[in-house]
Design an enzyme around this catalytic site. Structure first.
Site, PDB file in Angstrom:
ATOM      1  N   SER A 185      34.986  41.599  44.876  1.00 57.03           N
ATOM      2  CA  SER A 185      34.020  42.117  43.913  1.00 57.03           C
ATOM      3  C   SER A 185      33.080  43.151  44.497  1.00 57.03           C
ATOM      4  CB  SER A 185      33.194  40.994  43.295  1.00 57.03           C
ATOM      5  OG  SER A 185      32.317  40.452  44.268  1.00 57.03           O
ATOM      6  N   TYR A 205      35.484  43.780  40.180  1.00 54.33           N
ATOM      7  CA  TYR A 205      34.617  43.228  39.134  1.00 54.33           C
ATOM      8  C   TYR A 205      33.205  43.101  39.675  1.00 54.33           C
ATOM      9  CZ  TYR A 205      35.406  38.827  41.632  1.00 54.33           C
ATOM     10  OH  TYR A 205      35.482  37.858  42.596  1.00 54.33           O
ATOM     11  N   ALA A 230      37.731  45.246  49.151  1.00 51.68           N
ATOM     12  CA  ALA A 230      37.031  46.493  48.802  1.00 51.68           C
ATOM     13  C   ALA A 230      36.037  46.915  49.881  1.00 51.68           C
ATOM     14  CB  ALA A 230      36.323  46.335  47.465  1.00 51.68           C
TER      15      ALA A 230
END
Length: 127
Positions: free
Chosen positions: A25, A58, A75
């Site tokens: 996320s 997200y 990420a």
């Protein structure tokens, strides 16, 4: 027919962290989520202005007024502290829904404090 258009954007954020060991996320200051209308766990596209990376993840809330914009999980390899990023969500709209379509853009300063909230309610009036 439905069209996919920008729903919300947080423009020119500064990455404050990268946590490879988190599940995934992007952590976003709750104030920025509130002002943009981005919901917790909503899919977001992140564009890193420093290296050109574009990826989907997200959003999860970070404490309000913390200024936190932190990449988590895999990420975290796509940016470093200090990189400027743009965070966007998109929505699908019918022709009827487009009549009341209004994207929201939150402009932030170098510490991820909101400077301005823009709503483009007349964007499609010429279409």
């Amino acid at each position: 027919m439905q069209r996919t258009l920008l729903l919300a954007k947080i423009h020119n954020c500064t990455l404050t962290g990268a946590n490879i060991n988190y599940v995934g996320s992007i952590s976003i200051d709750q104030i920025l989520l509130d002002k943009s209308g981005i919901l917790p766990y909503e899919q977001v596209q992140v564009v890193n202005n420093a290296n050109g990376q574009r990826f989907i993840t997200y959003a999860i809330p970070a404490p309000a007024h913390s200024g936190i914009i932190e990449l988590n999980g895999a990420a975290a390899r796509l940016g470093i502290i200090g990189d400027r990023v743009i965070i966007m969500t998109y929505g699908q709209f019918t022709s009827e829904e487009l009549k009341s379509y209004t994207p929201t853009v939150v402009i932030v300063d170098e510490k991820n404090r909101p400077l301005e909230v823009r709503r483009y309610d007349d964007l499609l009036s010429q279409v």
